[in-house]
Motif scaffolding. Sequence first.
Motif, PDB file in Angstrom:
ATOM      1  N   ASP A  54       0.857  -1.191   0.000  1.00  0.00           N
ATOM      2  CA  ASP A  54       0.000   0.000   0.000  1.00  0.00           C
ATOM      3  C   ASP A  54       0.892   1.240   0.000  1.00  0.00           C
ATOM      4  OD1 ASP A  54      -2.295   1.542   0.077  1.00  0.00           O
ATOM      5  OD2 ASP A  54      -3.165   0.514   1.782  1.00  0.00           O
ATOM      6  N   HIS A  55       0.298   2.392   0.207  1.00  0.00           N
ATOM      7  CA  HIS A  55       1.070   3.623   0.227  1.00  0.00           C
ATOM      8  C   HIS A  55       1.936   3.670   1.477  1.00  0.00           C
ATOM      9  CE1 HIS A  55      -1.559   4.693  -2.983  1.00  0.00           C
ATOM     10  NE2 HIS A  55      -2.619   4.679  -2.209  1.00  0.00           N
ATOM     11  N   PRO A  56       3.255   3.866   1.314  1.00  0.00           N
ATOM     12  CA  PRO A  56       4.127   3.945   2.490  1.00  0.00           C
ATOM     13  C   PRO A  56       4.095   5.335   3.121  1.00  0.00           C
ATOM     14  CG  PRO A  56       5.429   4.197   0.517  1.00  0.00           C
ATOM     15  CD  PRO A  56       4.007   3.995   0.057  1.00  0.00           C
ATOM     16  N   PHE A  57       4.525   5.404   4.353  1.00  0.00           N
ATOM     17  CA  PHE A  57       4.598   6.699   5.024  1.00  0.00           C
ATOM     18  C   PHE A  57       5.948   7.367   4.776  1.00  0.00           C
ATOM     19  CE2 PHE A  57       5.385   9.570   8.587  1.00  0.00           C
ATOM     20  CZ  PHE A  57       4.203  10.299   8.584  1.00  0.00           C
ATOM     21  N   HIS A  58       7.015   6.572   4.756  1.00  0.00           N
ATOM     22  CA  HIS A  58       8.359   7.152   4.700  1.00  0.00           C
ATOM     23  C   HIS A  58       9.141   6.769   3.446  1.00  0.00           C
ATOM     24  CE1 HIS A  58      12.611   7.789   5.820  1.00  0.00           C
ATOM     25  NE2 HIS A  58      12.136   8.788   6.527  1.00  0.00           N
ATOM     26  N   ALA A  59       8.978   5.552   2.955  1.00  0.00           N
ATOM     27  CA  ALA A  59       9.737   5.118   1.774  1.00  0.00           C
ATOM     28  C   ALA A  59       9.434   6.032   0.586  1.00  0.00           C
ATOM     29  CB  ALA A  59       9.389   3.673   1.430  1.00  0.00           C
ATOM     30  N   GLN A  60      10.451   6.287  -0.212  1.00  0.00           N
ATOM     31  CA  GLN A  60      10.303   7.235  -1.320  1.00  0.00           C
ATOM     32  C   GLN A  60       9.750   6.544  -2.561  1.00  0.00           C
ATOM     33  OE1 GLN A  60      10.952  10.800  -1.077  1.00  0.00           O
ATOM     34  NE2 GLN A  60      10.510   9.981   0.946  1.00  0.00           N
ATOM     35  N   SER A  61       8.559   6.035  -2.440  1.00  0.00           N
ATOM     36  CA  SER A  61       7.884   5.392  -3.565  1.00  0.00           C
ATOM     37  C   SER A  61       6.383   5.531  -3.347  1.00  0.00           C
ATOM     38  CB  SER A  61       8.261   3.916  -3.653  1.00  0.00           C
ATOM     39  OG  SER A  61       7.959   3.250  -2.437  1.00  0.00           O
TER      40      SER A  61
END
Lengths: 87, 248
Positions: A32-39
Amino acid sequence: MCAGTVEVADVEGSAKGAGGWFSVSRARAVYDHPFHAQSDEALILDFANPERGAGSRLAVELSADSARELVRIIERALEAGQAQHRG
Amino acid sequence: MAGYEGMLAETVMFDGHDGDLVSGYMARPLGAGPYPGVIVLHEIFGLVTHVKEIVRKMAAHGYAAVAPDLHHREGPGDPEDVAAVVREAGGNPDARTVGDVAGAAALLRSLPYSNGKVGIIGYCSGGRQTYLAACSLESLDAAVSCYGGRIAAGPGDLNERQPVAPIDMTAGLSCPLLGLFGAEDASPSPGQVEVIGRELERHGKSYELHTYEDAGHAFFADYRPSYRQQAAVDGWERVFGWFDKHLG
């Protein structure tokens, strides 16, 4: 939850977080959408102990390729390590 | 010299669903008003810094704004850790979300500097919850849904906590709705946005849907790589144009 469904497993072990070691009883995985990873999306992997509260959580956000590579090295480590320890 | 500007931003407690005391983050201009109110619904990550910045942005534009902590009952704790618990549980229960939004609207209307109007805006899961609340409550005067995934949910997306797809509640939409989306988004996809538009049209609702090219999900989220400056700048103009028109 925005898009992904969380996969959950009961696990036994320990994790080391900001507050030191704690026992873990739950693993969660969701893409799902990450909070910190740059993707835009990531495999979000949690090791948690719900009985100790929401803060007892070790979180990792990995790219899909990284997550699959992690699965491969876990399998290889288990296979080799268990064979070695069985003697 | 520009006139004096000031705002007050603080944690607040209010009566949410079932009379539960729920926390939220509120900001308002320092002045006599009257000010319209805006409810800000956070992403799945909870009431994090980005959402608090949006609340203060609303206040800077002349609105009394409050972001309810929709994960309050799963806390206390760091918002991201609490969000992980909510994700595992299958998301926020819709009935509880609607109750908390109703409580937030009542809070804003109770303020002595309120102009009596209350709008709502939400992002990601909050965009879905915005559509849900606007179709469930009659106490909202304008709504802005930003890339709400699963508004047009299929049967496989439903669970005990979220038993009905918001799109199936469209007949109950009681206020003008603005929807902002990214063409590269997969949830909602451009096809799902078309389905939402057809349903709003079929029910004769007041709405505008706008999809940005070269933008995907969460293009307002300026702390993540999904941020798209052009879409966000234009989007903010549309948001405040919508609220100024319907809440002023």
